[in-house]
Scaffold this active site. Structure first.
Site, PDB file in Angstrom:
ATOM      1  N   ASP A   9       0.856  -1.194   0.000  1.00  0.00           N
ATOM      2  CA  ASP A   9       0.000   0.000   0.000  1.00  0.00           C
ATOM      3  C   ASP A   9       0.891   1.243   0.000  1.00  0.00           C
ATOM      4  O   ASP A   9       1.664   1.468   0.935  1.00  0.00           O
ATOM      5  CB  ASP A   9      -0.890  -0.012   1.245  1.00  0.00           C
ATOM      6  N   ASP A  99      -3.568   2.349  -5.702  1.00  0.00           N
ATOM      7  CA  ASP A  99      -2.324   2.411  -4.931  1.00  0.00           C
ATOM      8  C   ASP A  99      -2.108   1.221  -4.005  1.00  0.00           C
ATOM      9  O   ASP A  99      -1.241   1.270  -3.127  1.00  0.00           O
ATOM     10  CB  ASP A  99      -2.274   3.705  -4.112  1.00  0.00           C
ATOM     11  N   GLU A 100      -2.862   0.137  -4.171  1.00  0.00           N
ATOM     12  CA  GLU A 100      -2.633  -1.026  -3.309  1.00  0.00           C
ATOM     13  C   GLU A 100      -2.985  -2.314  -4.043  1.00  0.00           C
ATOM     14  O   GLU A 100      -3.833  -2.340  -4.934  1.00  0.00           O
ATOM     15  CB  GLU A 100      -3.419  -0.918  -2.010  1.00  0.00           C
TER      16      GLU A 100
END
Length: 413
Positions: A9, A99-100
């Site tokens: 993350d 983003d993860e």
């Protein structure tokens, strides 16, 4: 079993990208947005600034807060590059947002070393190649790996030993669990449950009465780290949705009708782009006290026309308000379409002259609406989203959250 699942993350991603692009912002409290905080750096979070907060409130908490507009193409570019680093180690990667992502490294440890070593290398590469901080959790299950990455923040690594999973998990605050938002956290606090361990020891019947059968059973299982889910590398979304936070607005048609049309426009556009209309329409209305009510309807035929979806959603919202006559203020509206079907062409219906012809996609009226929407889609594809749209949305709504930011948050269908 071994701890082979990684959850990576990127830390304070949007704000970190802004600090990367403009070194003068490094170490300073910044927020992406304006009227609403879309994201905040850790320096701003130290003052209590959070995503979704009104800009005025954020400035009150942090007088030195610096607002930036946002570089959305760079967010997409750097997010893709970070996820690609995971793909360099294993093909078993499940991306869950810009983003993860999860990664299962069980099949590549003979090449790259144990999972903890792989996670260390990933973090080093993302920092060296992209200039961004990333936190990684390593555990035996998806749920625990995600929690571990949250504990690792900012810019850290946490590996959970399978022999000591519950020792690690049960001391943590319950809000770190997947599916526990502010409302659920407050409900659990009302019965004295503040840690995962306290949740695990709570009677299952009490949880089901408090949260509902499905949510209560799921949270109880996760509290004991019972999570059999595997990574899904080719997962297709089962639904499409959009929501709009309104602050505190009167529950009046002049407020909710334009908002629902804007949400329907965003959802239906995505459905048409992938030729995946849906049969079940669900709306969610959140009132001033943060209590939410949902209503849904399942249709005979799947729909993807904007006006059709907006009218159905409006009828559902009006039903909610009739059922709750004492609620005069709404703070959020949401629309979701589920039971998606693959339908590359519109299926026409016989002209039976039914009362709901305008809401049936295959009738003459329904087909006309779908055709008009397709024309709008083509204009937007060529000239941009703002080139054409519904007048009531353009005149009645101001966009505190840029559509480009919404696009980043929407799942691929």
């Amino acid at each position: 079993m071994e701890a082979n699942i990684l959850h990576a993350d990127l830390d304070a991603f949007y704000a970190s990208v802004e600090q990367l692009l403009d070194p003068a912002l490094r170490g300073k409290p910044i927020a992406v947005g304006g009227g609403v905080v879309l994201a905040a750096s850790y320096e701003a979070r130290a003052f209590g600034v959070r995503g979704g907060m009104p800009g005025r409130r954020a400035r009150e908490l942090c007088p030195g807060l610096i607002f930036v507009g946002g570089h959305f193409k760079d967010y997409q570019r750097l997010g893709d590059a970070a996820i690609q680093v995971l793909g360099d180690f294993t093909p078993v990667v499940e991306r869950i947002s810009i983003d993860e992502a999860f990664a299962d490294v069980a099949g590549c440890t003979h090449l790259f070393g144990p999972p903890a070593e792989i996670a260390t290398t990933i973090r080093r590469r993302v920092r060296a190649e992209l200039g961004l901080p990333i936190s990684v959790g390593v555990a035996r299950t998806k749920h625990l790996a995600k929690i571990a990455s949250q504990v690792a923040k900012p810019d850290g690594l946490v590996v959970v030993d399978p022999r000591h999973e519950l020792e690690f998990l049960h001391d943590l605050p319950v809000e770190l669990m997947w599916g526990v938002g502010p409302v659920t956290r407050e409900r659990l606090a009302d019965i004295g449950v503040r840690t995962v361990g306290e949740l695990a020891k709570t009677n299952g019947g009490s949880l089901e009465r408090l949260l509902g059968p499905a949510a209560g059973e799921k949270l109880n299982a996760l509290a004991w780290n019972r999570d059999p889910r595997k990574l899904e590398t080719q997962r297709r979304a089962r639904s499409a949705g959009a929501q709009s936070a309104l602050g505190r607005k009167p529950a009046e048609a002049k407020i909710f009708v334009p908002t629902l049309l804007h949400l329907a426009d965003r959802v239906a556009t995505r459905l048409r782009a992938k030729s995946r209309p849906g049969r079940t329409v669900t709306v969610r209305v959140r009132f001033a006290d943060l209590r939410s009510v949902t209503r849904s309807i399942t249709l005979d035929q799947p729909i993807s026309a904007t006006a059709m979806l907006a009218e159905i959603a409006e009828a559902l919202v009006r039903k909610v308000l009739v059922d709750h006559p004492h609620e005069k203020t709404i703070s959020l509206l949401a629309i979701a379409v589920s039971h998606l079907e693959n339908q590359p062409a519109l299926q026409l219906e016989l002209p039976l002259g039914l009362d709901d012809d305008s809401r049936r996609p295959g009738t003459r009226k329904g087909a006309a609406r779908w055709t008009a929407d397709r024309a709008v889609d083509k204009i937007r594809d060529r000239f941009g989203w703002a080139a054409v749209g519904y007048a009531s949305v353009a005149l009645g709504q101001s966009r505190s959250v840029p559509d480009a930011f919404r696009d980043l948050a929407e799942k691929e269908l």
